[in-house]
Design a protein around this motif. Structure first.
Motif, PDB file in Angstrom:
ATOM      1  N   ILE A 232      -6.497  -4.721   1.043  1.00 28.86           N
ATOM      2  CA  ILE A 232      -6.211  -4.274   2.404  1.00 28.86           C
ATOM      3  C   ILE A 232      -7.512  -3.812   3.054  1.00 28.86           C
ATOM      4  N   SER A 233      -7.739  -4.241   4.282  1.00 31.47           N
ATOM      5  CA  SER A 233      -8.957  -3.836   4.988  1.00 31.47           C
ATOM      6  C   SER A 233      -8.670  -3.712   6.474  1.00 31.47           C
ATOM      7  N   PHE A 234      -9.567  -3.050   7.167  1.00 26.62           N
ATOM      8  CA  PHE A 234      -9.446  -2.899   8.612  1.00 26.62           C
ATOM      9  C   PHE A 234     -10.326  -3.937   9.281  1.00 26.62           C
ATOM     10  N   ASP A 235      -9.718  -4.773  10.113  1.00 23.36           N
ATOM     11  CA  ASP A 235     -10.450  -5.794  10.865  1.00 23.36           C
ATOM     12  C   ASP A 235     -10.903  -5.169  12.179  1.00 23.36           C
ATOM     13  N   SER A 236     -12.175  -4.842  12.267  1.00 28.49           N
ATOM     14  CA  SER A 236     -12.684  -4.158  13.459  1.00 28.49           C
ATOM     15  C   SER A 236     -12.666  -5.073  14.687  1.00 28.49           C
ATOM     16  N   PHE A 237     -12.779  -6.388  14.467  1.00 29.87           N
ATOM     17  CA  PHE A 237     -12.772  -7.313  15.601  1.00 29.87           C
ATOM     18  C   PHE A 237     -11.403  -7.321  16.280  1.00 29.87           C
ATOM     19  N   ARG A 238     -10.326  -7.319  15.459  1.00 30.88           N
ATOM     20  CA  ARG A 238      -8.976  -7.338  16.015  1.00 30.88           C
ATOM     21  C   ARG A 238      -8.354  -5.953  16.100  1.00 30.88           C
ATOM     22  N   SER A 239      -9.075  -4.957  15.568  1.00 30.03           N
ATOM     23  CA  SER A 239      -8.587  -3.566  15.562  1.00 30.03           C
ATOM     24  C   SER A 239      -7.215  -3.457  14.904  1.00 30.03           C
ATOM     25  N   CYS A 240      -7.091  -4.072  13.709  1.00 37.01           N
ATOM     26  CA  CYS A 240      -5.820  -3.995  12.990  1.00 37.01           C
ATOM     27  C   CYS A 240      -6.084  -4.115  11.495  1.00 37.01           C
ATOM     28  N   MET A 241      -5.074  -3.752  10.701  1.00 35.18           N
ATOM     29  CA  MET A 241      -5.158  -3.898   9.262  1.00 35.18           C
ATOM     30  C   MET A 241      -4.806  -5.331   8.889  1.00 35.18           C
ATOM     31  N   VAL A 242      -5.480  -5.859   7.851  1.00 41.09           N
ATOM     32  CA  VAL A 242      -5.188  -7.203   7.364  1.00 41.09           C
ATOM     33  C   VAL A 242      -5.138  -7.175   5.841  1.00 41.09           C
ATOM     34  N   ALA A 243      -4.410  -8.124   5.262  1.00 40.60           N
ATOM     35  CA  ALA A 243      -4.372  -8.293   3.804  1.00 40.60           C
ATOM     36  C   ALA A 243      -5.125  -9.564   3.449  1.00 40.60           C
ATOM     37  N   THR A 244      -5.833  -9.547   2.317  1.00 42.60           N
ATOM     38  CA  THR A 244      -6.599 -10.702   1.881  1.00 42.60           C
ATOM     39  C   THR A 244      -6.302 -10.988   0.415  1.00 42.60           C
ATOM     40  N   LEU A 245      -6.047 -12.255   0.097  1.00 47.49           N
ATOM     41  CA  LEU A 245      -5.878 -12.653  -1.295  1.00 47.49           C
ATOM     42  C   LEU A 245      -7.247 -12.728  -1.959  1.00 47.49           C
ATOM     43  N   ASN A 246      -7.301 -12.359  -3.232  1.00 47.12           N
ATOM     44  CA  ASN A 246      -8.555 -12.418  -3.981  1.00 47.12           C
ATOM     45  C   ASN A 246      -8.276 -12.967  -5.372  1.00 47.12           C
ATOM     46  N   SER A 247      -9.295 -12.973  -6.227  1.00 49.89           N
ATOM     47  CA  SER A 247      -9.159 -13.573  -7.556  1.00 49.89           C
ATOM     48  C   SER A 247      -8.184 -12.816  -8.454  1.00 49.89           C
ATOM     49  N   LYS A 248      -7.827 -11.584  -8.103  1.00 46.45           N
ATOM     50  CA  LYS A 248      -6.873 -10.809  -8.892  1.00 46.45           C
ATOM     51  C   LYS A 248      -5.426 -10.979  -8.405  1.00 46.45           C
ATOM     52  N   SER A 249      -5.255 -11.574  -7.223  1.00 49.91           N
ATOM     53  CA  SER A 249      -3.929 -11.633  -6.603  1.00 49.91           C
ATOM     54  C   SER A 249      -3.033 -12.674  -7.281  1.00 49.91           C
ATOM     55  N   ILE A 250      -1.769 -12.323  -7.436  1.00 53.07           N
ATOM     56  CA  ILE A 250      -0.746 -13.247  -7.914  1.00 53.07           C
ATOM     57  C   ILE A 250       0.385 -13.269  -6.889  1.00 53.07           C
ATOM     58  N   ILE A 251       0.744 -14.466  -6.415  1.00 51.66           N
ATOM     59  CA  ILE A 251       1.818 -14.609  -5.434  1.00 51.66           C
ATOM     60  C   ILE A 251       3.090 -15.057  -6.138  1.00 51.66           C
ATOM     61  N   THR A 252       4.169 -14.319  -5.939  1.00 47.22           N
ATOM     62  CA  THR A 252       5.482 -14.728  -6.438  1.00 47.22           C
ATOM     63  C   THR A 252       6.321 -15.150  -5.237  1.00 47.22           C
ATOM     64  N   VAL A 253       6.738 -16.415  -5.227  1.00 48.72           N
ATOM     65  CA  VAL A 253       7.497 -16.972  -4.108  1.00 48.72           C
ATOM     66  C   VAL A 253       8.988 -16.755  -4.325  1.00 48.72           C
ATOM     67  N   ASN A 254       9.652 -16.211  -3.308  1.00 45.56           N
ATOM     68  CA  ASN A 254      11.088 -15.914  -3.369  1.00 45.56           C
ATOM     69  C   ASN A 254      11.456 -15.210  -4.674  1.00 45.56           C
ATOM     70  N   PRO A 255      10.962 -13.982  -4.843  1.00 45.35           N
ATOM     71  CA  PRO A 255      11.196 -13.239  -6.083  1.00 45.35           C
ATOM     72  C   PRO A 255      12.684 -13.029  -6.348  1.00 45.35           C
ATOM     73  N   ASP A 256      13.042 -13.069  -7.618  1.00 45.38           N
ATOM     74  CA  ASP A 256      14.428 -12.846  -8.032  1.00 45.38           C
ATOM     75  C   ASP A 256      14.643 -11.348  -8.227  1.00 45.38           C
ATOM     76  N   THR A 257      14.614 -10.615  -7.108  1.00 47.66           N
ATOM     77  CA  THR A 257      14.782  -9.163  -7.151  1.00 47.66           C
ATOM     78  C   THR A 257      15.719  -8.731  -6.030  1.00 47.66           C
ATOM     79  N   ARG A 258      16.294  -7.544  -6.190  1.00 49.21           N
ATOM     80  CA  ARG A 258      17.202  -7.013  -5.172  1.00 49.21           C
ATOM     81  C   ARG A 258      16.465  -6.797  -3.854  1.00 49.21           C
ATOM     82  N   GLU A 259      15.266  -6.230  -3.932  1.00 49.42           N
ATOM     83  CA  GLU A 259      14.504  -5.933  -2.712  1.00 49.42           C
ATOM     84  C   GLU A 259      14.176  -7.207  -1.939  1.00 49.42           C
TER      85      GLU A 259
END
Length: 463
Positions: A232-259
């Motif tokens: 998570i970082s602050f994008d000063s150009f857009r004045s908003c918070m953004v999320a960025t994927l990195n080498s540690k990130s794992i994406i789970t698509v349509n997780p089998d969870t209640r949430e």
């Protein structure tokens, strides 16, 4: 290979000789090259991936070798495939070195695949594949350990530089952009817009080709993601918070969870309601600054190839203009904050994404017409002609229109129907339209014949 011939990830130990491990790919990095320490004229190639063989256990694998060996392995599978890793070296993790850039795993070890000793091949045992496939939908972190997008926005710059888990739905998938750095290296970038029940749009940025390929297969508004270890970082150009994927990130698509199930139901509800069809594009441009001229087929082709909003001019015939419908179909009432359509007697906005739901309700009435326009290349259907633009086009206000007789409405309609017009239009993505995009008319007037001839000639030369 049968499952009994393989060693479970939970049982791996450096003392094993010639181990075989089977698992489903849950993460993968791009191939990179480095000069060989012993021979600087030769490059060594490497990439990493993460495999999972049970709900609780997964492990990182690093492959090293020549260009041909590494690229052959890397191109043989993608995230979601099942593979067998034969004769890897089992070594202890070193959190101070390369492992700090890899996904966090419950295993104490990592696997090293080398060209001289190891193989990675697709798993061919269907029983094993059937057992492994459901694991792709289980998050690698506690399913309740995540930030909502509202939590991220509330914390603001306090989260700048942190790594967190996110559960969110996909709102819009942008276009992958290719670029070349100043030192000649090629790269790519993709931005995805996320949303949940607390925030209507939040940017997720990806620079990794493997992750971009995964994200491009997703269906916007029908996909929920659990993202482990997003930065998570602050994008000063857009004045908003953004999320960025990195080498540690794992994406789970349509997780089998209640949430995730609850969020999926919410995403489906608001998508069907039309609340997500608000413009994802920048504010409308002044029509004087729009200069690009298109035929209808060119508008459609660009919208399909580049799913982002753009502006243009078309010289087309108005082929549908339902001014002789009932007043309620021509003039509609909308929430003044989010533009969600409401009935005149409503005391609150029905959109769950309205930013003013907790404030005093206010609404506006305006023209809300669906217009088709046609040229020699085709027809663009159901373009919105609304509010002040409609009043300026028709030369009639919303207060005056209800007082017109049927004959006067018909006459107003035939001033434009089947007439060549100069139409300023914005094309933007829309999940509700079968085509995947819709048009918004920003200006419309009867076209000057000389101007039409000039631009049609220029367009024909471009074809």
């Amino acid at each position: 290979m049968a499952a009994q011939d393989c060693i479970a990830i939970s049982e791996l130990h450096p003392n094993f000789s010639h181990p075989k491990v089977v698992g489903i790919i849950i993460g993968k990095t791009d191939v990179k090259s480095f000069p060989d320490r012993k021979n600087f004229e030769i490059d060594r190639f490497t990439f990493g991936f993460t495999i999972k063989d049970s709900p609780d256990f997964f492990i990182n694998v690093t492959a090293w070798g020549s260009d041909g060996y590494i690229n052959r392995i890397a191109n043989s599978f993608s995230i979601g495939d099942c593979v067998t890793v034969e004769n890897p070296l089992v070594s202890s993790k070193d959190p101070e070195k390369g492992d700090k850039f890899c996904p966090t795993t419950p295993s104490h070890y990592r696997l090293l695949v080398t060209e001289a000793h190891s193989q990675v091949c697709p798993c061919a045992d269907m029983d094993t594949i059937d057992r492994l496939l459901p694991l792709i939908h289980l998050p690698v972190k506690d399913s309740s350990d995540f930030y909502s997008l509202g939590d991220i926005m509330a914390n603001g710059q306090k989260l700048d530089g942190t790594v967190i888990n996110i559960l969110a739905a996909v709102r819009l998938i942008g276009e992958a952009r290719q670029f070349t750095t100043s030192d000649g290296r090629k790269g790519q970038r993709l931005e995805v817009k996320l949303f949940d029940d607390s925030v209507p749009s939040f940017p997720l940025i990806c620079w990794d080709r493997e992750a971009i390929q995964l994200l491009q297969t997703l269906v916007a508004r029908e996909t929920v993601l659990f993202i482990a270890d997003a930065k998570i970082s602050f994008d000063s150009f857009r004045s908003c918070m953004v999320a960025t994927l990195n080498s540690k990130s794992i994406i789970t698509v349509n997780p089998d969870t209640r949430e995730a199930s609850l969020l999926f139901s919410y995403a489906k509800e608001v998508s069907e309601s039309g609340a997500l069809d608000q413009d994802e594009a920048p504010e409308d441009l002044p029509v004087d600054s729009i200069t690009d001229v298109y035929t209808v087929s060119q508008l459609k082709q660009r919208a399909k190839e580049h799913p982002e909003a753009f502006f243009g001019i078309t010289y087309s015939f108005i082929s549908r203009l339902d001014l002789d419908s009932s007043v309620s179909k021509v003039i509609k009432t909308r929430c003044s904050r989010c533009k969600f359509q409401v009935s005149e007697d409503m005391q609150s906005c029905g959109s769950q994404l309205c930013p003013g739901r907790d404030q005093a309700f206010s609404a506006t009435r305006g023209f809300d017409l669906l217009v088709d326009f046609t040229d020699h290349t085709g027809t663009l259907q159901a373009c919105n002609l609304r509010d002040l633009v409609a009043e300026q086009t028709l030369g009639c206000t919303t207060e005056e229109f209800p007082g017109l007789t049927d004959a006067q409405r018909t006459a107003l309609k035939w001033r434009f129907l089947l007439e060549r017009c100069k139409i300023y239009v914005k094309i933007l993505p829309s999940a509700k339209m079968r085509s995947g995009f819709r048009g918004v008319i920003l200006g419309c007037s009867l076209a000057d014949p000389g101007e039409v001839k000039h631009h049609m000639s220029a367009l024909l030369q471009r074809l």
